[in-house]
Design an enzyme around this catalytic site. Structure first.
Site, PDB file in Angstrom:
ATOM      1  N   GLN A 146     -15.058  -0.190   1.229  1.00  0.00           N
ATOM      2  CA  GLN A 146     -13.890   0.269   0.449  1.00  0.00           C
ATOM      3  C   GLN A 146     -13.977  -0.304  -0.953  1.00  0.00           C
ATOM      4  O   GLN A 146     -13.625   0.353  -1.934  1.00  0.00           O
ATOM      5  CB  GLN A 146     -12.541  -0.013   1.150  1.00  0.00           C
ATOM      6  CG  GLN A 146     -12.161  -1.482   1.391  1.00  0.00           C
ATOM      7  CD  GLN A 146     -11.683  -2.229   0.148  1.00  0.00           C
ATOM      8  OE1 GLN A 146     -11.030  -1.643  -0.724  1.00  0.00           O
ATOM      9  NE2 GLN A 146     -12.008  -3.508   0.052  1.00  0.00           N
ATOM     10  N   LYS A 150       0.796  -1.235   0.000  1.00  0.00           N
ATOM     11  CA  LYS A 150       0.000   0.000   0.000  1.00  0.00           C
ATOM     12  C   LYS A 150       0.828   1.286   0.000  1.00  0.00           C
ATOM     13  O   LYS A 150       0.368   2.313  -0.464  1.00  0.00           O
ATOM     14  CB  LYS A 150      -0.946   0.015   1.201  1.00  0.00           C
ATOM     15  CG  LYS A 150      -2.082  -0.962   1.076  1.00  0.00           C
ATOM     16  CD  LYS A 150      -3.038  -0.803   2.246  1.00  0.00           C
ATOM     17  CE  LYS A 150      -4.219  -1.739   2.087  1.00  0.00           C
ATOM     18  NZ  LYS A 150      -5.278  -1.456   3.039  1.00  0.00           N
ATOM     19  N   ASP A 183      -9.910   3.080   1.620  1.00  0.00           N
ATOM     20  CA  ASP A 183     -10.062   2.502   2.971  1.00  0.00           C
ATOM     21  C   ASP A 183     -10.728   3.503   3.909  1.00  0.00           C
ATOM     22  O   ASP A 183     -11.603   3.144   4.699  1.00  0.00           O
ATOM     23  CB  ASP A 183      -8.688   2.132   3.554  1.00  0.00           C
ATOM     24  CG  ASP A 183      -8.114   0.865   2.931  1.00  0.00           C
ATOM     25  OD1 ASP A 183      -8.900   0.005   2.504  1.00  0.00           O
ATOM     26  OD2 ASP A 183      -6.873   0.750   2.876  1.00  0.00           O
TER      27      ASP A 183
END
Ligand code: ATR
Length: 276
Positions: free
Chosen positions: A245, A71, A107
């Site tokens: 998400q 990420k 997220d």
């Protein structure tokens, strides 16, 4: 599922990725919304991340979700980063445009939407929350809570990490969760503690009261969630954040807003799959 020469490709890159629940509900969204596309898991080790992104581009994959441990690393490999993702410092969604890769973080939106479902009528003018953990997920949670005007206290096993985060996202660091537990309404666990049912608790869970609202971003029922249930607290597991998400990523890729009935169906299917 009927694949054709025109079927578009989407997926998720992570390491490991075998346990991901995203293929289950993203394919449900594609099929139910009549989009000729398929969503598959790609296991990509950190040393292969750069090649994998180039490969996805070359294969004209339309979009991917990005999960642990990529990420943050993937930020270096994209052309545009959305403003929220820049502040959070992590992305979980890539959209491959003609010659450019656009990166987003959904997220935080997932967490925000899930929380608004849990607490639809926030009457408290100065809501306070305790966030456990200072890793990547904590950053997205903190960002969402700030957007919702929460005053946030953060606790992390490694205090330095919490201090760094608090400088960037303006929160207060506490030495022990017990120090602020009576001041906060909401408690959010963003650590991996509880993934294993025998994990020792992060703090004395007997200090939790019926009035606390508990969110654990782990999908399964953790000892913290068990305690919340036992006390009759309002609570939520990570399944809602996960689905939302994904709903937001789907919208970025296709422009389609997933209808509520489909979201509810996804929740049921994912709950079933995660308990198997
Ligand atoms: P993620 O991206 O899922 O947030 P991460 O960045 O590796 O993952 O962060 C994991 C979080 O869980 C951290 O807050 C970590 O605490 P440290 O910063 O002290 O490592 C926390 N964590 C993991 N195992 C833990 C444990 N056994 N006890 C307390 N905290 C733990």
């Amino acid at each position: 599922m009927r694949l054709t020469g025109k079927t578009q490709l989407y997926g998720i890159i992570g390491y490991p990725v075998k346990h991901s629940l995203s293929p289950l509900f993203q394919n449900l969204f594609f099929q139910s919304c009549n989009v000729d596309a398929v969503y598959v898991p790609f296991e990509v080790s950190p040393e292969n991340l750069k090649d994998a992104i180039r490969g996805l581009k070359a294969l004209k994959v339309k979009g991917v979700n990005v999960t642990i441990p990529h990420k943050e690393a993937v930020l270096e490999l994209v052309d545009h980063i959305d403003e929220h993702a820049k502040v959070i410092g992590a992305v979980n969604t890539l959209k491959f445009a003609e010659n450019e890769i656009h990166a987003f973080n959904t997220d935080w939106i997932g967490f925000k939407r899930a929380l608004l479902e849990l607490i639809p009528n926030q009457t408290d003018k100065n809501p306070k929350a305790l966030v456990l953990g200072a890793g990547g997920s904590s950053r997205a949670v903190l960002y969402a809570l700030k957007e919702l005007n929460y005053q946030v206290y953060i606790y992390n096993r490694t205090k330095e990490r919490a201090l760094k985060l608090s400088q960037e996202l303006k929160t207060q660091v506490v030495d022990r969760p017990e120090d602020v537990i009576d001041k906060v309404k909401l408690i959010v666990n963003t650590t991996s503690v509880g993934l294993n049912p025998t994990d020792p608790p992060i703090f004395d869970y007997d200090r939790i009261s019926t009035n606390h609202i508990i969110v654990d971003i782990i999908y399964r029922e953790t000892p913290l969630i068990k305690k919340a249930k036992q006390l009759g607290c309002k609570y939520q597991t990570g399944l809602e954040m996960l689905i939302y998400q994904g709903v937001e990523s789907f919208k970025i890729w296709t422009g389609i807003e997933v209808p509520q009935e489909l979201i509810d169906q996804a929740k049921r299917e994912v709950t079933l799959a995660s308990s198997l």
